[in-house]
Write a protein that holds these residues in place. Structure first.
Motif, PDB file in Angstrom:
ATOM      1  N   GLY A 100       0.812  -1.206   0.000  1.00 43.79           N
ATOM      2  CA  GLY A 100       0.000   0.000   0.000  1.00 43.79           C
ATOM      3  C   GLY A 100       0.845   1.255   0.000  1.00 43.79           C
ATOM      4  N   ASP A 101       0.138   2.354  -0.104  1.00 45.43           N
ATOM      5  CA  ASP A 101       0.785   3.648  -0.281  1.00 45.43           C
ATOM      6  C   ASP A 101       0.904   4.364   1.074  1.00 45.43           C
ATOM      7  OD1 ASP A 101       1.675   6.095  -1.032  1.00 45.43           O
ATOM      8  OD2 ASP A 101      -0.086   6.615  -2.244  1.00 45.43           O
ATOM      9  N   LEU A 102       2.118   4.467   1.542  1.00 43.75           N
ATOM     10  CA  LEU A 102       2.356   5.126   2.834  1.00 43.75           C
ATOM     11  C   LEU A 102       2.901   6.547   2.652  1.00 43.75           C
ATOM     12  CD1 LEU A 102       4.044   2.151   4.790  1.00 43.75           C
ATOM     13  CD2 LEU A 102       1.660   2.860   4.873  1.00 43.75           C
ATOM     14  N   SER A 127       1.643   9.415   2.141  1.00 50.21           N
ATOM     15  CA  SER A 127       1.005  10.563   2.793  1.00 50.21           C
ATOM     16  C   SER A 127       1.343  10.650   4.278  1.00 50.21           C
ATOM     17  CB  SER A 127      -0.513  10.525   2.599  1.00 50.21           C
ATOM     18  OG  SER A 127      -1.072   9.438   3.286  1.00 50.21           O
ATOM     19  N   LEU A 128       2.025   9.635   4.804  1.00 55.17           N
ATOM     20  CA  LEU A 128       2.383   9.695   6.236  1.00 55.17           C
ATOM     21  C   LEU A 128       3.384  10.815   6.520  1.00 55.17           C
ATOM     22  CD1 LEU A 128       2.668   5.919   7.215  1.00 55.17           C
ATOM     23  CD2 LEU A 128       0.823   7.527   7.745  1.00 55.17           C
ATOM     24  N   VAL A 166       1.308  13.566   7.515  1.00 51.18           N
ATOM     25  CA  VAL A 166       0.770  13.314   8.866  1.00 51.18           C
ATOM     26  C   VAL A 166       1.827  13.672   9.902  1.00 51.18           C
ATOM     27  CG1 VAL A 166      -0.094  11.536  10.450  1.00 51.18           C
ATOM     28  CG2 VAL A 166      -0.745  11.465   8.038  1.00 51.18           C
ATOM     29  N   ARG A 167       3.062  13.247   9.640  1.00 51.07           N
ATOM     30  CA  ARG A 167       4.149  13.503  10.587  1.00 51.07           C
ATOM     31  C   ARG A 167       4.461  15.002  10.652  1.00 51.07           C
ATOM     32  NH1 ARG A 167       8.201  10.716   8.222  1.00 51.07           N
ATOM     33  NH2 ARG A 167       7.571   8.707   9.040  1.00 51.07           N
ATOM     34  N   ARG A 182       2.549  17.432  10.346  1.00 49.75           N
ATOM     35  CA  ARG A 182       1.573  18.245  11.085  1.00 49.75           C
ATOM     36  C   ARG A 182       1.936  18.347  12.565  1.00 49.75           C
ATOM     37  NH1 ARG A 182      -2.263  15.972   7.283  1.00 49.75           N
ATOM     38  NH2 ARG A 182      -2.858  14.280   8.689  1.00 49.75           N
ATOM     39  N   GLY A 183       2.871  17.510  12.983  1.00 42.68           N
ATOM     40  CA  GLY A 183       3.421  17.665  14.335  1.00 42.68           C
ATOM     41  C   GLY A 183       2.780  16.770  15.380  1.00 42.68           C
ATOM     42  N   GLN A 184       3.388  16.794  16.561  1.00 37.97           N
ATOM     43  CA  GLN A 184       2.978  15.951  17.681  1.00 37.97           C
ATOM     44  C   GLN A 184       1.519  16.177  18.061  1.00 37.97           C
ATOM     45  OE1 GLN A 184       5.460  16.296  21.239  1.00 37.97           O
ATOM     46  NE2 GLN A 184       3.679  16.018  22.558  1.00 37.97           N
ATOM     47  N   ILE A 185       0.776  15.082  18.232  1.00 39.89           N
ATOM     48  CA  ILE A 185      -0.595  15.225  18.738  1.00 39.89           C
ATOM     49  C   ILE A 185      -0.784  14.490  20.053  1.00 39.89           C
ATOM     50  CG2 ILE A 185      -1.606  15.643  16.463  1.00 39.89           C
ATOM     51  CD1 ILE A 185      -2.687  12.759  16.536  1.00 39.89           C
ATOM     52  N   TRP A 186       0.241  13.781  20.526  1.00 34.39           N
ATOM     53  CA  TRP A 186       0.088  13.182  21.858  1.00 34.39           C
ATOM     54  C   TRP A 186       0.316  14.269  22.904  1.00 34.39           C
ATOM     55  CZ3 TRP A 186       4.300  12.833  25.314  1.00 34.39           C
ATOM     56  CH2 TRP A 186       5.569  13.028  24.763  1.00 34.39           C
ATOM     57  N   ARG A 187      -0.366  14.097  24.017  1.00 39.02           N
ATOM     58  CA  ARG A 187      -0.398  15.146  25.019  1.00 39.02           C
ATOM     59  C   ARG A 187       0.665  14.868  26.059  1.00 39.02           C
ATOM     60  NH1 ARG A 187      -5.963  15.804  28.362  1.00 39.02           N
ATOM     61  NH2 ARG A 187      -5.650  17.855  29.318  1.00 39.02           N
ATOM     62  N   ASP A 188       1.569  15.775  26.185  1.00 40.58           N
ATOM     63  CA  ASP A 188       2.648  15.609  27.156  1.00 40.58           C
ATOM     64  C   ASP A 188       2.074  15.708  28.556  1.00 40.58           C
ATOM     65  OD1 ASP A 188       5.197  15.165  27.950  1.00 40.58           O
ATOM     66  OD2 ASP A 188       6.065  16.767  26.726  1.00 40.58           O
ATOM     67  N   SER A 189       2.489  14.810  29.408  1.00 43.11           N
ATOM     68  CA  SER A 189       1.935  14.830  30.760  1.00 43.11           C
ATOM     69  C   SER A 189       3.038  15.074  31.780  1.00 43.11           C
ATOM     70  CB  SER A 189       1.209  13.524  31.045  1.00 43.11           C
ATOM     71  OG  SER A 189       2.085  12.444  30.882  1.00 43.11           O
ATOM     72  N   PRO A 233       3.242  10.550  15.123  1.00 39.64           N
ATOM     73  CA  PRO A 233       3.178  11.753  15.963  1.00 39.64           C
ATOM     74  C   PRO A 233       2.151  11.658  17.095  1.00 39.64           C
ATOM     75  CG  PRO A 233       2.055  12.147  13.891  1.00 39.64           C
ATOM     76  CD  PRO A 233       2.710  10.800  13.770  1.00 39.64           C
ATOM     77  N   ASN A 279      -5.577   1.527   0.914  1.00 36.13           N
ATOM     78  CA  ASN A 279      -5.291   2.692   0.063  1.00 36.13           C
ATOM     79  C   ASN A 279      -6.534   3.558  -0.142  1.00 36.13           C
ATOM     80  OD1 ASN A 279      -2.610   2.128  -0.295  1.00 36.13           O
ATOM     81  ND2 ASN A 279      -2.897   1.046  -2.230  1.00 36.13           N
ATOM     82  N   GLU A 298      -7.170  12.815  22.425  1.00 39.68           N
ATOM     83  CA  GLU A 298      -6.928  13.616  23.624  1.00 39.68           C
ATOM     84  C   GLU A 298      -8.116  14.533  23.904  1.00 39.68           C
ATOM     85  OE1 GLU A 298      -4.372  12.782  25.300  1.00 39.68           O
ATOM     86  OE2 GLU A 298      -2.807  12.077  23.940  1.00 39.68           O
TER      87      GLU A 298
END
Lengths: 152, 538
Positions: free
Chosen positions: A134-136, A138-139, A142-143, A145-152, B149, B169, B340
């Motif tokens: 498959g076609d990866l 576009s990741l 996605v990357r 766009r930056g971090q989306i996990w919430r730092d705790s 991310p 896809n 989140e």
């Protein structure tokens, strides 16, 4: 007919007719009876007492319902057969649901049907399938766009 | 019947019990594990080589033990729950039939009180667990891709991600059009040979057991290693209760063997690894004059705070044949776009998406994930043709917060074949969870439409989806507000530990197995490092 069966010949024949109402033939697909869904159910209820009772009572109910309209099920035209079955579907959903379920179980495990729908008749193993990675590409976006996990 | 006392008695051989047993046996401890199920032979016992393979989903491989009703199973009264608990009982436990989703909980999941003022913080952090996540990944073998991310950086994955195929896809185009997160999620499936196990050949039905051992069930990962280090695994052993000595410490367990004989296994330390329903069941059934309300239950919290992950599903139907039967049923794409907390959405905490491939033929005729049987009669073939291999499903997996009134208790009337009371589940879906799932249905519908689906249907709450059983002996520092401490050690019974999903403080919104096993390995290190205190004083 020589069968080791719980069903009488009349009941067996009725089940065959009913099966073809549930899954009729069309230009490419066989009717349920052509892949012996009624035989599958006949075998099944020999081994399962609870289902046996459900099916024997349900088949009797189809007969009775047809009879009340003045005809036997086999003498009815397609529209009247369908109407009779809709009546059973409403009045005895437990039986009818199981009837449909087991008819689908038999039909869609038939090698002939599996080939016709494009699945193929082989079980999943041992061959498995080729799967394209498959076609990866576009990741990267996605990357980026930056971090989306919430730092705790 | 009395056996030789062991150092460590582990009850349950599934995800956590296997990892723990391996760790202790490797360190030279004498480990005995009691498992109520049996060994399964992947070549002979799994249906994937049989022509009627799909039908086994409705019978001996149904995920619901009440439907399956194998001799290894115990009944679960779920009449007071809209979600049916699912599990498998055999060597390997529910990893036998799992989909091998292997995401970790995220850092914020361990800090929900601090961050969002709900439930409690965990007494342990993501960072403390990270070495154990990594260790466990190496034993289970994880397919995936670093750089997501939605997570802190991770160590390299053992094998490349599971393939997307044509179906993958198609759906990823929807995420990309919306600018929403997606990533190939971690999956405990070998995509190349790893650790002596074969590569997945994309056959599909992981839920029926993996014939070629590409999927990491613990009967083929941890157990062969644990046994090589001397761990003893007793199958067909159904534990009735944990016994205590006059000092109030755990003495061992009374169980029924496969012939129905009453047996006892003594040990210096007892480890419960029976899942979020089996563990409280045994504790509540372990009453004695010293522990009249069940063992380790001075807080009254054994069996409380039951959490599932409630699931909703959105299915899109596409024009093209997506070859949706090729590849592991779970597509192994996840989206953390709504993971989140954002209170403007109307609920606290969040949810993830898991994407699933098309249904197989019988399942499709039975309605797939929409749960509505396909019409019978003259339209049947046309309707089947319009949807078979053309559907994609997004499962919305929501974070379920702990609530005292969601419980596991002992049923007063129902027992298993050995006469042990069955567990009874009482569960209500909270308003917060309902709002969360509704939001997820609306957003997943957007994904489907952006990807080109011409028809979208949804199921607001999947009933047969109680895969994840958590919270019923929660961890915590306060003995009045938790059952075990941060090392899974009972506040009341110092040589009794719980290592399965029961100890989760909150649920997060991802599959729990990776975190369950990391916790088991973390607790194993604690037991090993403190063995003089824990084992020698019993």
């Amino acid at each position: 007919m020589s069968r080791a069966s719980i069903l009488t010949d009349a009941e067996y024949n009725l089940l065959e007719l009913v099966s073809d109402c549930l899954i009729p033939a069309n230009e490419t697909m066989p009717a349920a009876s052509e892949v012996k869904t009624h035989e599958f159910i006949d075998n099944l209820i020999q081994n399962k007492p609870q289902l046996r009772r459900l099916f024997l009572e349900g088949i009797r109910q189809i007969n009775d319902t047809a009879f009340q309209s003045g005809k036997t099920f086999d003498a009815m035209n397609g529209i009247d057969r369908e109407s009779t079955l809709k009546n059973i579907e409403d009045s005895n959903p437990e039986f009818f649901g199981e009837l449909v379920n087991q008819t689908y179980n038999a039909y869609y495990t038939s090698p002939r049907v599996l080939i016709l729908i494009g699945k193929g008749s082989d079980p999943p193993q041992p061959k498995g399938y080729f799967l394209e990675k498959g076609d990866l590409s576009s990741l990267e976006a996605v990357r980026n766009r930056g971090q989306i996990w919430r730092d705790s | 019947m009395q056996s030789q006392p062991a150092d460590v008695l582990v009850i349950g051989s599934g995800a956590s019990g296997a990892a723990f047993s391996w760790s202790l046996a490797k360190a030279g401890f004498d480990v005995v594990c009691l498992e109520q199920g049996k060994w399964l032979n992947p070549q002979e016992d799994y249906a994937t080589t049989k022509t009627d393979w799909e039908l086994h989903r409705q019978t001996d491989f149904n995920p619901n033990p009440n439907v399956r009703d194998n001799i290894s199973d115990y009944p679960v009264n779920n009449s007071d729950s809209p979600i049916a608990p699912l599990m498998y009982n055999a060597v390997g436990g529910s990893t036998i039939h799992w989909s091998a989703h292997f995401p970790r909980l995220k850092p914020s999941d361990f800090k929900v009180r601090t961050l969002d003022d709900v439930a409690d913080d965990w007494p342990i952090t993501y960072q403390e667990l990270e070495p154990y996540f990594d260790l466990n990944d190496r034993h289970m073998g994880v397919a995936g891709l670093i750089g997501d991310p939605a997570y802190p950086p991770k160590s390299p994955r053992q094998t490349p991600p599971v393939g997307l195929g044509k179906l993958g896809n198609t759906i990823t185009k929807g995420f990309d059009k919306l600018g929403w997160h997606w990533w190939p999620s971690d999956s405990a499936i070998n995509t190349t040979t790893y650790d002596g196990r074969a590569a997945c050949n994309n056959c599909g039905p992981c839920d029926l057991g993996c014939t070629i051992k590409a999927k990491a069930s613990t009967d083929v990962t941890y157990w062969p290693k644990a046994i090589s280090f001397g761990a003893k695994l007793v199958t067909g052993a159904r534990v009735r209760e944990i016994t205590v000595n006059p000092k109030g410490l755990a003495k061992g367990a009374v169980y029924y063997d496969k012939y129905g004989n009453t047996c006892e296994q003594e040990a210096k330390v007892v480890i419960l690894a029976c899942n979020g329903i089996g563990t409280p069941r045994i504790l509540l059934n372990s009453t004695s004059p010293s522990f009249p309300n069940g063992l380790a239950n001075s807080s009254g919290l054994v069996g409380k705070n039951l959490m599932f992950h409630p699931y909703a599903a959105v299915t899109g139907v596409f024009d093209e044949d997506l070859e949706g039967h090729k590849g592991p049923v779970p597509l192994n794409i996840m989206s953390s776009q709504f993971y989140e907390t954002d209170l403007t959405r109307g609920f606290v905490r969040g949810y993830a998406y898991q994407v699933t491939r098309s249904s197989s033929p019988v399942s499709q005729a039975r309605g797939g994930y929409t749960n509505t049987y396909m019409d019978w009669g003259s339209d049947h073939h046309a309707k089947f043709k319009d949807s078979f291999n053309k559907t994609v499903t997004i499962a919305i997996i929501g974070e379920d917060l702990p609530e005292l009134n969601n419980t596991v208790t002992l049923d007063p009337n129902i027992t298993d074949q050995d006469g042990i009371p069955a567990p009874k589940i009482s569960y209500r879906l909270s308003d917060n969870s309902r709002k969360m799932l509704d939001h997820g249905i609306a957003t997943a519908t957007q994904v489907m439409e952006a990807a080109g689906a011409h028809q979208v249907a949804s199921d607001p709450l999947l009933k047969e989806a109680g895969w994840h059983l958590m919270g019923t002996t929660k961890m915590g520092p306060d003995e009045n507000n938790s059952v075990v401490n941060k090392f899974g050690r009972s506040h009341d019974v110092k040589n009794l530990f719980v290592i399965d999903g029961s100890i989760f403080v909150t649920a997060g919104a991802v599959n729990p197995t990776s975190t369950i096993q990391a916790l088991a390995l973390y607790i194993a290190d604690y037991v090993k490092n403190n063995s003089r205190d824990i084992l020698d004083k019993s």
